[in-house]
Scaffold this motif. Sequence first.
Motif, PDB file in Angstrom:
ATOM      1  N   SER A   4       0.843  -1.183   0.000  1.00  0.00           N
ATOM      2  CA  SER A   4       0.000   0.000   0.000  1.00  0.00           C
ATOM      3  C   SER A   4       0.884   1.241   0.000  1.00  0.00           C
ATOM      4  N   ARG A   5       0.345   2.343  -0.532  1.00  0.00           N
ATOM      5  CA  ARG A   5       1.129   3.587  -0.552  1.00  0.00           C
ATOM      6  C   ARG A   5       1.228   4.207   0.832  1.00  0.00           C
ATOM      7  N   THR A   6       0.601   3.591   1.840  1.00  0.00           N
ATOM      8  CA  THR A   6       0.804   4.072   3.215  1.00  0.00           C
ATOM      9  C   THR A   6       1.671   3.105   4.013  1.00  0.00           C
ATOM     10  N   LEU A  84     -11.042  11.306  11.612  1.00  0.00           N
ATOM     11  CA  LEU A  84      -9.756  10.602  11.631  1.00  0.00           C
ATOM     12  C   LEU A  84      -8.657  11.470  11.021  1.00  0.00           C
ATOM     13  N   ASP A  85      -8.969  12.144   9.924  1.00  0.00           N
ATOM     14  CA  ASP A  85      -8.001  13.033   9.275  1.00  0.00           C
ATOM     15  C   ASP A  85      -7.521  14.084  10.270  1.00  0.00           C
ATOM     16  N   GLU A  86      -8.468  14.635  11.020  1.00  0.00           N
ATOM     17  CA  GLU A  86      -8.131  15.693  11.967  1.00  0.00           C
ATOM     18  C   GLU A  86      -7.194  15.190  13.059  1.00  0.00           C
ATOM     19  N   VAL A 100       0.312  18.241   5.639  1.00  0.00           N
ATOM     20  CA  VAL A 100      -1.025  18.102   5.062  1.00  0.00           C
ATOM     21  C   VAL A 100      -1.228  16.654   4.620  1.00  0.00           C
ATOM     22  N   THR A 101      -2.475  16.244   4.596  1.00  0.00           N
ATOM     23  CA  THR A 101      -2.794  14.871   4.209  1.00  0.00           C
ATOM     24  C   THR A 101      -2.524  14.676   2.727  1.00  0.00           C
ATOM     25  N   ALA A 102      -1.700  13.697   2.398  1.00  0.00           N
ATOM     26  CA  ALA A 102      -1.502  13.337   0.995  1.00  0.00           C
ATOM     27  C   ALA A 102      -2.351  12.116   0.655  1.00  0.00           C
ATOM     28  N   ARG A 103      -2.473  11.211   1.613  1.00  0.00           N
ATOM     29  CA  ARG A 103      -3.247   9.987   1.367  1.00  0.00           C
ATOM     30  C   ARG A 103      -3.902   9.546   2.673  1.00  0.00           C
ATOM     31  N   GLY A 129      12.048  11.455   5.297  1.00  0.00           N
ATOM     32  CA  GLY A 129      12.162  12.776   4.685  1.00  0.00           C
ATOM     33  C   GLY A 129      11.003  13.646   5.109  1.00  0.00           C
ATOM     34  N   ARG A 130      10.277  14.195   4.126  1.00  0.00           N
ATOM     35  CA  ARG A 130       9.125  15.064   4.444  1.00  0.00           C
ATOM     36  C   ARG A 130       7.873  14.270   4.755  1.00  0.00           C
ATOM     37  N   LYS A 131       7.942  12.950   4.683  1.00  0.00           N
ATOM     38  CA  LYS A 131       6.720  12.128   4.803  1.00  0.00           C
ATOM     39  C   LYS A 131       6.556  11.581   6.222  1.00  0.00           C
ATOM     40  N   LEU A 132       5.371  11.797   6.743  1.00  0.00           N
ATOM     41  CA  LEU A 132       5.008  11.270   8.066  1.00  0.00           C
ATOM     42  C   LEU A 132       3.927  10.206   7.856  1.00  0.00           C
ATOM     43  N   ALA A 153      -2.475   6.734   7.072  1.00  0.00           N
ATOM     44  CA  ALA A 153      -2.332   7.977   6.315  1.00  0.00           C
ATOM     45  C   ALA A 153      -0.882   8.306   6.047  1.00  0.00           C
ATOM     46  N   LEU A 154      -0.703   9.066   4.991  1.00  0.00           N
ATOM     47  CA  LEU A 154       0.593   9.654   4.684  1.00  0.00           C
ATOM     48  C   LEU A 154       0.406  11.166   4.673  1.00  0.00           C
ATOM     49  N   PHE A 155       1.173  11.843   5.505  1.00  0.00           N
ATOM     50  CA  PHE A 155       1.173  13.303   5.532  1.00  0.00           C
ATOM     51  C   PHE A 155       2.496  13.784   4.937  1.00  0.00           C
ATOM     52  N   VAL A 156       2.448  14.922   4.273  1.00  0.00           N
ATOM     53  CA  VAL A 156       3.662  15.499   3.691  1.00  0.00           C
ATOM     54  C   VAL A 156       3.890  16.870   4.326  1.00  0.00           C
ATOM     55  N   GLN A 157       5.116  17.070   4.765  1.00  0.00           N
ATOM     56  CA  GLN A 157       5.473  18.343   5.405  1.00  0.00           C
ATOM     57  C   GLN A 157       5.517  19.450   4.354  1.00  0.00           C
ATOM     58  N   VAL A 158       4.916  20.566   4.695  1.00  0.00           N
ATOM     59  CA  VAL A 158       4.916  21.726   3.791  1.00  0.00           C
ATOM     60  C   VAL A 158       5.348  22.961   4.571  1.00  0.00           C
ATOM     61  N   GLY A 159       5.797  23.970   3.849  1.00  0.00           N
ATOM     62  CA  GLY A 159       6.148  25.245   4.472  1.00  0.00           C
ATOM     63  C   GLY A 159       4.939  26.173   4.494  1.00  0.00           C
ATOM     64  N   GLU A 161       4.464  28.669   2.871  1.00  0.00           N
ATOM     65  CA  GLU A 161       4.087  29.122   1.526  1.00  0.00           C
ATOM     66  C   GLU A 161       2.957  28.276   0.933  1.00  0.00           C
ATOM     67  N   HIS A 162       2.841  27.015   1.395  1.00  0.00           N
ATOM     68  CA  HIS A 162       1.738  26.166   0.917  1.00  0.00           C
ATOM     69  C   HIS A 162       0.406  26.858   1.204  1.00  0.00           C
ATOM     70  N   PHE A 163       0.270  27.371   2.430  1.00  0.00           N
ATOM     71  CA  PHE A 163      -0.990  28.002   2.835  1.00  0.00           C
ATOM     72  C   PHE A 163      -1.102  29.395   2.206  1.00  0.00           C
TER      73      PHE A 163
HETATM   74  C1  LIG Z   1      -0.587  31.656   6.716  1.00  0.00           C
HETATM   75  C2  LIG Z   1      -1.414  30.462   7.332  1.00  0.00           C
HETATM   76  C3  LIG Z   1      -0.646  29.413   8.075  1.00  0.00           C
HETATM   77  C4  LIG Z   1      -1.475  28.182   8.467  1.00  0.00           C
HETATM   78  C5  LIG Z   1      -0.658  27.199   9.246  1.00  0.00           C
HETATM   79  C6  LIG Z   1      -1.473  25.973   9.595  1.00  0.00           C
HETATM   80  C7  LIG Z   1      -0.506  24.812   9.863  1.00  0.00           C
HETATM   81  C8  LIG Z   1      -1.193  23.543  10.285  1.00  0.00           C
HETATM   82  C9  LIG Z   1      -1.962  22.865   9.208  1.00  0.00           C
HETATM   83  C10 LIG Z   1      -2.383  21.509   9.608  1.00  0.00           C
HETATM   84  C11 LIG Z   1      -3.528  21.089   8.735  1.00  0.00           C
HETATM   85  C12 LIG Z   1      -4.060  19.750   9.162  1.00  0.00           C
HETATM   86  C13 LIG Z   1      -5.511  19.618   8.798  1.00  0.00           C
HETATM   87  C14 LIG Z   1      -5.928  18.193   8.758  1.00  0.00           C
HETATM   88  C15 LIG Z   1      -5.287  17.527   7.591  1.00  0.00           C
HETATM   89  C16 LIG Z   1      -5.867  18.049   6.280  1.00  0.00           C
HETATM   90  O1  LIG Z   1      -7.016  17.902   6.015  1.00  0.00           O
HETATM   91  S1  LIG Z   1      -4.787  18.813   5.173  1.00  0.00           S
HETATM   92  C17 LIG Z   1      -5.870  19.219   3.750  1.00  0.00           C
HETATM   93  C18 LIG Z   1      -5.978  18.111   2.730  1.00  0.00           C
HETATM   94  N1  LIG Z   1      -4.732  17.918   2.010  1.00  0.00           N
HETATM   95  C19 LIG Z   1      -4.338  18.728   1.018  1.00  0.00           C
HETATM   96  O2  LIG Z   1      -4.985  19.698   0.669  1.00  0.00           O
HETATM   97  C20 LIG Z   1      -3.029  18.388   0.342  1.00  0.00           C
HETATM   98  C21 LIG Z   1      -3.136  18.575  -1.178  1.00  0.00           C
HETATM   99  N2  LIG Z   1      -1.913  18.055  -1.829  1.00  0.00           N
HETATM  100  C22 LIG Z   1      -0.824  18.802  -1.974  1.00  0.00           C
HETATM  101  O3  LIG Z   1      -0.803  20.006  -1.660  1.00  0.00           O
HETATM  102  C23 LIG Z   1       0.429  18.155  -2.526  1.00  0.00           C
HETATM  103  O4  LIG Z   1       0.073  17.029  -3.315  1.00  0.00           O
HETATM  104  C24 LIG Z   1       1.389  17.677  -1.367  1.00  0.00           C
HETATM  105  C25 LIG Z   1       0.724  16.640  -0.438  1.00  0.00           C
HETATM  106  C26 LIG Z   1       1.853  18.904  -0.545  1.00  0.00           C
HETATM  107  C27 LIG Z   1       2.621  16.993  -1.998  1.00  0.00           C
HETATM  108  O5  LIG Z   1       3.119  17.826  -2.999  1.00  0.00           O
HETATM  109  P1  LIG Z   1       4.678  18.236  -3.056  1.00  0.00           P
HETATM  110  O6  LIG Z   1       5.024  19.078  -1.879  1.00  0.00           O
HETATM  111  O7  LIG Z   1       4.925  18.802  -4.413  1.00  0.00           O
HETATM  112  O8  LIG Z   1       5.463  16.890  -2.838  1.00  0.00           O
HETATM  113  P2  LIG Z   1       5.659  15.649  -3.828  1.00  0.00           P
HETATM  114  O9  LIG Z   1       7.067  15.732  -4.319  1.00  0.00           O
HETATM  115  O10 LIG Z   1       4.544  15.495  -4.800  1.00  0.00           O
HETATM  116  O11 LIG Z   1       5.524  14.451  -2.755  1.00  0.00           O
HETATM  117  C28 LIG Z   1       6.455  14.322  -1.680  1.00  0.00           C
HETATM  118  C29 LIG Z   1       6.575  12.831  -1.397  1.00  0.00           C
HETATM  119  O12 LIG Z   1       5.276  12.342  -0.971  1.00  0.00           O
HETATM  120  C30 LIG Z   1       4.824  11.304  -1.852  1.00  0.00           C
HETATM  121  N3  LIG Z   1       3.386  11.473  -2.076  1.00  0.00           N
HETATM  122  C31 LIG Z   1       2.721  12.612  -2.340  1.00  0.00           C
HETATM  123  N4  LIG Z   1       1.399  12.361  -2.465  1.00  0.00           N
HETATM  124  C32 LIG Z   1       1.237  11.036  -2.261  1.00  0.00           C
HETATM  125  C33 LIG Z   1       0.106  10.162  -2.247  1.00  0.00           C
HETATM  126  N5  LIG Z   1      -1.130  10.623  -2.455  1.00  0.00           N
HETATM  127  N6  LIG Z   1       0.315   8.848  -1.980  1.00  0.00           N
HETATM  128  C34 LIG Z   1       1.556   8.360  -1.754  1.00  0.00           C
HETATM  129  N7  LIG Z   1       2.680   9.157  -1.748  1.00  0.00           N
HETATM  130  C35 LIG Z   1       2.501  10.463  -2.014  1.00  0.00           C
HETATM  131  C36 LIG Z   1       5.599  11.511  -3.156  1.00  0.00           C
HETATM  132  O13 LIG Z   1       5.696  10.312  -3.887  1.00  0.00           O
HETATM  133  C37 LIG Z   1       6.937  12.000  -2.628  1.00  0.00           C
HETATM  134  O14 LIG Z   1       7.677  10.887  -2.174  1.00  0.00           O
HETATM  135  P3  LIG Z   1       9.309  10.884  -2.293  1.00  0.00           P
HETATM  136  O15 LIG Z   1       9.592  11.122  -3.748  1.00  0.00           O
HETATM  137  O16 LIG Z   1       9.805  12.001  -1.394  1.00  0.00           O
HETATM  138  O17 LIG Z   1       9.691   9.528  -1.806  1.00  0.00           O
END
Ligand SMILES: CCCCCCCCCCCCCCCC(=O)SCCNC(=O)CCNC(=O)[C@H](O)C(C)(C)COP(=O)(O)OP(=O)(O)OC[C@H]1O[C@@H](n2cnc3c(N)ncnc32)[C@H](O)[C@@H]1OP(=O)(O)O
Length: 191
Positions: A4-6, A84-86, A100-103, A129-132, A153-159, A161-163
């Motif tokens: 699995s990817r997790t 659960l995500d929260e 942030v949640t990636a998977r 690395g950046r993956k939790l 779940a797989l979470f990915v660390q972001v800076g 700038e993401h927000f």
């Molecule tokens: C000014 C205001 C400040 C606010 C300060 C607040 C701070 C506190 C916030 C806390 C918040 C929590 C709240 C609850 C948790 C949500 O609900 S978070 C909201 C839902 N999630 C999202 O919106 C995330 C949307 N996705 C994305 O933005 C991007 O796809 C991601 C996840 C940042 C990854 O993009 P990326 O940074 O370009 O990284 P990328 O190179 O694609 O992937 C990194 C690694 O992860 C792996 N990966 C990525 N996606 C997947 C996947 N789906 N499956 C498997 N592996 C994956 C890649 O294969 C890669 O692996 P390696 O090559 O390093 O081995």
Amino acid sequence: MTASRTDLPADATVAVRHPDAPAPGTVLPAHYAHCFGCGAAERHGLHLAIVAGEGVEVTATFEVTEHHQGAPGLAHGGLLASALDEILGMLGHLTRMSCVTARLETDFRRPVPVGSTLHLRSRADGVAGRKLYASAEGRLGGTDGPVAVRARALFVQVGLEHFAEHGRPEDLEAVARDPRLIGVPDYTVNP
Ligand SMILES: CCCCCCCCCCCCCCCC(=O)SCCNC(=O)CCNC(=O)[C@H](O)C(C)(C)COP(=O)(O)OP(=O)(O)OC[C@H]1O[C@@H](n2cnc3c(N)ncnc32)[C@H](O)[C@@H]1OP(=O)(O)O
């Protein structure tokens, strides 16, 4: 069986609790006052009060009400996944990684009736690395009750700038006017 990817990768290390993480038993501050999962200012939210545990683990209780229904008298699955995500996302409070949640993979094992209390628990399984990598479960009626929902779940660390890059401007402006809306320390800048 296909991996699995997790699944934890071979190079994963143990997730480490940050030395400045809140002590076990502390109710963690909402990371954003309008968060659907934990924010007090979100009228329609879940209002989860998430408590720091030992190691990299957190817990919460979730009272399932008539506002959470999918079928008559039963909780909606997507809403349970949100809870659960929260609780998984809040592990970042203990590791000081803003993630942030990636998977999110969810197993629904038992129906969850309105009026029940779900005892939620999440733990970090490892970091690469950046993956939790993390897992969570919700038990019915007590911490030893039957498992109703489970997630990995797989979470990915972001800076920050993401927000800043992706958030709606008026909400970012509201945060700039009132930084207390954000309840996390500035760990993305000063890890
Ligand atoms: C000014 C205001 C400040 C606010 C300060 C607040 C701070 C506190 C916030 C806390 C918040 C929590 C709240 C609850 C948790 C949500 O609900 S978070 C909201 C839902 N999630 C999202 O919106 C995330 C949307 N996705 C994305 O933005 C991007 O796809 C991601 C996840 C940042 C990854 O993009 P990326 O940074 O370009 O990284 P990328 O190179 O694609 O992937 C990194 C690694 O992860 C792996 N990966 C990525 N996606 C997947 C996947 N789906 N499956 C498997 N592996 C994956 C890649 O294969 C890669 O692996 P390696 O090559 O390093 O081995």
